[in-house]
Structure formats: C-alpha cells, structure tokens
Design a protein around this motif. Sequence first.
Motif: not given
Lengths: 221, 226
Positions: A55, A57, A65-66, A69-70, A90, A95, A127
């Motif tokens: 993760s 995150l 990174r976040r 993921a979004e 995760w 998460s 990243c």
Amino acid sequence: MLSRTDLVLTTAEECIPVYRRLGVRASFLQHGCNPELMRPAAPLEEHQFVLVANSYLGAHLMPFRRRSAEDILQPLIEAGYDVKVWGEGWGGPASPVKAPGVWGGPLPYERLPQAYAGAAIVLGLQCHNLSRTQTSCRIFEALACRALYLGPDTMGTRAYFTPGRHLLLSGSARETLALAAWYLERPAERARIAAAGQLEVYRRHTSLHRAEEFLAEVDRL
Amino acid sequence: MKILCPAEYPPDLAGLLYGLRREGHEVTVCDLGALPVQAKKPAWRRAWEESSPDLVFFYGFWRGLYTPDDLAPPPGWRRVPVVYWAADDPVFINGLSLPILDAIDRVYGGYLPHGRLAEIYSGAQIVLGLQFQNLSRTQTSCRVFETLACRALYLGPDTPGTRSLFTPGRHLILSGSAAETLALASYYLDRPAERERIAAAGQLEVYRKHTYDQRARELIAAVEQL
C-alpha cells in the motif's frame, strides 16, 4: 572528493548529477523483468481487475501514491467492479480496500504470474510522477506476463511505453472508469495490447538486457 | 567476472543477478537476510575470502536485511570496485541512497569519520550547527562532538545542553540570536588565529572526554551495576 563507492546505478536519470556533484561516478540502470519467471501462467483466481502492490498510502515521502490509488484503484472499487488486491498494508482505517474479500493479503512473488493471469486488466500504482525515467518494476513484470496493464500516467512510464499500444495509462478517476468500461468489453483489443507490451519488454527490458548494461558500465571503471 | 552480493532480494535484484549468471559471470550471494544479526558480518567476510570477488554489488538496505557495517571487507582486502544500485531513487535519494554512500565510505575507507564529513568540515572557516530543542540540561547534537573532533570552529545555538559540556569562546562559539550570529561571524572571520585556538581547544576537549571509547566504558560500567 573521494568516494569508496566506485559506481552508483540509479533508476532515476535526474539523480545522476546529484551523485556526480558528490564526486561519485553514476550511471543509469532501469528495472527489468526475468522472463524465466514472468510469463503467462495458469490463473490463480479470475477477476476483472487485479492489483499486486504494497500500500504505502501513508508514506509522507510519496504523496503521489495516494493520488494514484485515488485515480486508479478507488473508482473501480466504488463502481462495483470485481477488484482483487494483493500486497501488504491494505488493512488500515484509511485504506480504500474495505469490502470483504477484496484484499487477499501478501502474495508470494512466484505467484505473481498466476495472479496476473486471472485478471482481465492488471492495475498498477506509482510512488511519484516527477522522474523522467523512474517507473514501477511491476510494469515490466505485468507486461512480461502478457497482462493488460492500467496504471497512473507518469513521465517515467511514458518514457518507455506508449499508452494504447503497450499498456493503458490514466490521469484521473474519470479516465480510469472510461478505460475500464471500454476495454472490459473488448477482449481482442486487450489481447492485442498485452501481446505488444510483452514483446516490448522481452525485446528491451529483460534481466539479460539489464545485465549487459550493467556490465558495460562496470567495464568502464 | 566474480561478483559478490549480500542478498538476492528484492526480486528486481534477483532478476539482474540471474541475467549476470546467464551472461556467464560467477555470482556469489551471501544471503545475509537469512542470518541472525551477529552472524552477518563474519559470514560476509568468509564469503568474500572464499569467493575472492572482482566486484562487490549491492542494493539499498532493503528492509533491514543487512547494515553497512555488515558489509565491511575482510582485513587486508584487495581493492575491488564497489557498485551500488539505487533502485529507490528519486524518492529515497536523500533518505536512503546518499546515507548509504556515506556509510560505505566509512566502512570501506576507515579513514574518515562519517565519510566525507571531515573533508567538508576542514574546508570551512566556521562550521554551523543546529539544535532540535533548548529544554534539556544535557542533550545536544552529536554533530557538536563530531565537529570539534575534526578541529573545526563550531558556531551553533546557545542551549543549556551544549553549555553543560562546552564553554563558549573557549571550545566553540554559541549564539542566541541572528544579531549575535552576525557579530560572531564578522569577528571570527577576520581572526584566523583565534579560530584556530578555539578549534584546537575544542578538539582536545572532545578527545579527552567524549570519544566512543569513553562512552563504551560508561556503558559497561552502567551495565555492571545491574
């Protein structure tokens, strides 16, 4: 200044001058894939989307990174697609992977090809999006397994692969959903891009290519 | 070519080593991650002596598989190229890659405290320091000790912890404000003999009272009282 490290090989081309300013010899070496391990396999489980990634995150050094993921993972989960996530970290409260059965825990590396084989589309995260050359080594592995990869649109990724030809790249949640809807309905398109992606990494990005580049740099010492 | 490596993990590194073997090179992996802490360093030295490498190659200190000290070469080693793959750049260049280079300098060079620190300090007329806090009676930056050991003139924040160990104007110089810093800077930049006198006294002070030999004796003494 004298350094005891004779050569630094970096995956981020823009870091080379930093090392050189410190008097350290530096050169570029990209990630790659081992074709003996990374190739099409029998599927582990069938899913529309599979992400294999730790993760990270919460890592403050990696705000992208976040964001990635979004842009990539969250919209697909929220839209109700069948998504499977493997990897560490995760389970936290923040998460995006909360629904039961989505997170499968860590995956042994040797099962990566099987996990990818069962996915219509393999997801990736990054990243950061600041490097001219650095990209995730997962891309090379996914493409070597002849998977259709969908990940964040970063400079480093575009330096090596062409979206729509070798893989799919998305810069927003909306784009991710559009790409998902389009490619899930077109298995032949998916297979065509995946095959071109595999050819590209087998041609230019295997461990053998990296070993040759490594040796060429060492020979110059 | 004979290549010695302290791990075959992460997979990225394993892939490259696979490629090197396929190219006909002899890769020895001394799998330090699989060993208990105290066994790592001797195992590495033994692997080095047995394989007599032409090249030492390592990745970042991935998840604590080994430390720079574990990678110390055997005594009397023949100089071979040391190559580092900074595969976590650019995100971790400051947090990982550059500290690793410094640590390798220390372990492989053995002639400089903290790698290039001594060289950098010796090129400065005045070495600056910072502190995290001024609340402790004893806590001060370890940089103060290092700077003085390099016989550099140190100028840093005026904190009780620093004053408990060193006297301003005698071992180093301390400032409590921007105005004071500028006054000290202009005074001492013009007076090389003064700078040299304070730096020499500072070095003598840390060599007398604050070396790691002394700290080790204090630690042992504390443990013996348990």
